[in-house]
Scaffold this motif. Structure first.
Motif, short mmCIF file in Angstrom:
data_model
loop_
_atom_site.label_atom_id
_atom_site.label_comp_id
_atom_site.label_asym_id
_atom_site.label_seq_id
_atom_site.Cartn_x
_atom_site.Cartn_y
_atom_site.Cartn_z
N LEU A 109 0.63 -1.05 -0.05
CA LEU A 109 0.14 0.03 -0.09
C LEU A 109 0.90 1.14 0.01
O LEU A 109 1.92 1.36 0.39
CB LEU A 109 -0.85 -0.12 1.12
CG LEU A 109 -1.83 -1.26 1.25
CD1 LEU A 109 -2.44 -1.28 2.47
CD2 LEU A 109 -2.82 -1.31 0.14
N ASP A 146 0.92 3.74 2.19
CA ASP A 146 1.71 4.16 3.31
C ASP A 146 2.92 3.06 3.66
O ASP A 146 3.19 3.20 4.80
CB ASP A 146 0.63 4.32 4.28
CG ASP A 146 -0.03 3.07 4.61
OD1 ASP A 146 0.20 2.15 3.85
OD2 ASP A 146 -1.16 2.85 5.26
N GLY A 181 -9.17 -1.47 -4.02
CA GLY A 181 -9.18 -0.04 -4.09
C GLY A 181 -9.60 0.85 -2.85
O GLY A 181 -8.84 1.69 -2.50
N MET A 182 -10.22 0.10 -1.92
CA MET A 182 -10.38 0.70 -0.58
C MET A 182 -9.25 0.75 0.26
O MET A 182 -9.12 1.46 0.95
CB MET A 182 -11.64 0.06 -0.20
CG MET A 182 -12.93 0.37 -0.50
SD MET A 182 -14.54 -0.26 0.14
CE MET A 182 -14.35 -2.02 -0.23
N TYR A 206 -6.36 0.53 -0.68
CA TYR A 206 -5.18 1.39 -1.27
C TYR A 206 -5.28 2.92 -1.03
O TYR A 206 -4.54 3.57 -1.00
CB TYR A 206 -5.37 1.29 -3.03
CG TYR A 206 -3.76 1.64 -3.60
CD1 TYR A 206 -2.89 0.72 -3.51
CD2 TYR A 206 -3.62 2.90 -4.27
CE1 TYR A 206 -1.63 0.93 -4.29
CE2 TYR A 206 -2.43 3.27 -4.97
CZ TYR A 206 -1.53 2.33 -4.83
OH TYR A 206 -0.11 2.69 -5.17
N SER A 207 -6.78 3.17 -0.80
CA SER A 207 -7.24 4.46 -0.47
C SER A 207 -7.12 4.81 1.20
O SER A 207 -7.64 5.65 1.56
CB SER A 207 -8.76 4.80 -0.84
OG SER A 207 -9.50 4.08 -0.35
N GLY A 208 -6.51 3.68 1.73
CA GLY A 208 -6.30 4.02 3.34
C GLY A 208 -7.39 3.51 4.23
O GLY A 208 -7.56 3.66 5.52
#
Length: 473
Positions: A287, A289, A319-320, A322-324
């Motif tokens: 990911l 971060d 997708g979710m 990857y968006s944190g």
């Protein structure tokens, strides 16, 4: 009627009555057994294989019925040789025509005297009034369907002029019903000089037999089309699964450098009984971060629709993440997505985020087997936080747990198809018993290989995935 034989061929001896009776008994006994098999097949018209099986049984019963009728005529013929003249049994011409349809009729056309001889059965087969004058050979086509008249005339011409045997079928229009199919066999009867003196023929109504054969062909073709469709669907599901699941082979390092990196390996095990691919998945993703996503899951069912649903879920999960979005809320969104999808589905999953610097594993589950952690040759199952199956209850929340890992620890995720449900407890114990092998293994791939050796050859009613991550120093 005269014996339907060439002039230079000796007549056969009439059959013995006892022998024919024995054949009739055997035929009727076999017919009863086939009928019993036919009843046992059930009447599920939605199953192409069952329809084909029943059609074959019906075809066999029609053929045995015909055989029984033929043997009955042989027995009648045998009795005629034994009975005194004038006392021979003759079929009742007034009997209903339908009772005669399974019998064989015969005819002879004398070309020298124009005499025509028909057996009583032939009147019933052709739908003619018993006692009426039999049709001359040149008028026989008048009872035949227009489309088949040319074929009949050609067969008769070849028989009379070329001396060829007749063996063909044609359709007739009976006055008392619809079209019937008649099979005709015949030969020319030669005189002493080799000329054609007459023509004899045996005719049989094969309408029911041909209809049953058509049913067999249609159900067989339907079954073959369904099997081809299933094979195509299986191939499509395999290709879709291969396109969606991570393409890496062997071990994967996440992140690729730094302390606490994970050594990863995974494997997909197909079902040992189902022919279609299921909705199992495994996934590992680095990911933005610096954390790593680990997940396994399973949508219920098999086939292309389930595999495509799995692809949709896996894409949304990636997708979710990857968006944190953290594991607990992430599963909540997946649950809402499955509940409102055009084709609602149920699924289970476990979702983890691993922080390499802190060596912490944050995870949540949705009705799924909990991860296992192995340390120093001992394994244990983590206590699962609350979470229901995906798609089962709208608005459900999913709790999240955190596990502190150490260098050398091994995390094992798997779908429930790895261990048959009726052996679940024993299967979990077998997984935990692999701890010594894991401790001696040189890589995560070696650990996956140990799991496959233990469970890969067992009977599994469902597909399965296993994902193993070992914490680096």
């Amino acid at each position: 009627m005269p014996s339907p034989l060439f002039a230079d061929r000796p007549a056969a001896r009439p059959p013995e009555r006892g022998t024919v009776d024995a054949l009739i008994s055997q035929t009727r006994r076999l017919r009863t057994e086939v009928d019993a098999v036919h009843r046992d097949t059930g009447h599920d018209d939605t199953d192409p294989h069952g329809r084909w099986y029943r059609a074959l049984c019906e075809l066999a019963m029609h053929q045995l019925d015909d055989l029984d009728g033929h043997f009955g005529q042989l027995r009648h013929g045998a009795a005629a040789y034994e009975e005194p003249v004038g006392q021979q049994s003759v079929p009742d011409p007034a009997a209903p025509h339908e009772s005669l349809l399974s019998r064989v009729g015969s005819a002879e056309w004398n070309l020298l005297t124009d005499e025509v001889t028909w057996s009583p059965e032939l009147y019933g087969i052709l739908g003619r009034t018993p006692g009426s004058a039999p049709l001359p050979l040149d008028e026989l086509s008048s009872v035949v369907c227009a489309d088949d008249q040319a074929q009949l005339n050609a067969m008769v011409t070849d028989c009379l002029i070329e001396g060829r045997p007749i063996d063909g079928e044609f359709r007739i229009n009976r006055p008392d019903g619809g079209p019937r199919t008649v099979h005709m066999m015949g030969e020319p009867v030669l005189d002493a000089h080799g000329g054609t003196a007459s023509m004899w023929a045996v005719l049989r109504d094969v309408s029911e037999l041909r209809r049953t054969q058509l049913t067999v062909r249609e159900t067989r073709d339907s079954l073959q089309r369904r099997q081809h469709s299933a094979q195509s669907e299986h191939q499509l599901a395999v290709e879709l699964q291969e396109a969606v699941l991570p393409p890496w082979q062997g071990s994967l390092q996440l992140p690729q450098d730094g302390a606490g990196a994970l050594d990863l390996a995974a494997h997909y095990l197909p079902s040992s009984s189902a022919t279609l691919i299921g909705g199992d998945w495994y996934d590992a993703l680095e990911l933005p971060d610096g954390e790593s996503l680990l997940s396994v899951g399973d949508l219920t069912g098999h086939g292309v629709s389930v595999t495509s649903g799995m692809a949709m879920v896996l894409g949304a999960l990636r997708g979710m993440a990857y968006s944190g979005v953290r594991p607990g809320p992430l599963l909540g969104w997946l649950n809402q997505m499955l509940d409102t999808a055009a084709q609602p589905a149920l699924g289970s999953a476990v979702c983890c985020r691993y922080h390499p610097g802190k060596r912490t594993l944050s995870w949540a589950q949705a009705g799924h087997p909990a991860p296992m952690v192995f340390r120093d040759g001992v394994g244990r199952v983590l206590t699962p936080p609350a979470g229901v199956l995906l798609g089962a209850a709208p608005g459900s929340t999913y709790e999240q747990a955190e596990e502190q890992l150490e260098a050398g620890d091994l995390v094992l995720l798997h779908t429930d198809g790895l261990v048959p449900r009726h052996l679940h407890d024993g299967g979990v114990d077998r997984l935990l018993d692999l701890a010594p092998k894991f401790a001696e293994a040189g890589s995560a791939q070696d650990c996956v290989r140990a799991v496959v050796e233990e469970f890969g050859h067992r009977d599994r009613p469902d597909d399965a995935c296993v994902l193993i991550a070992r914490v680096g120093s």
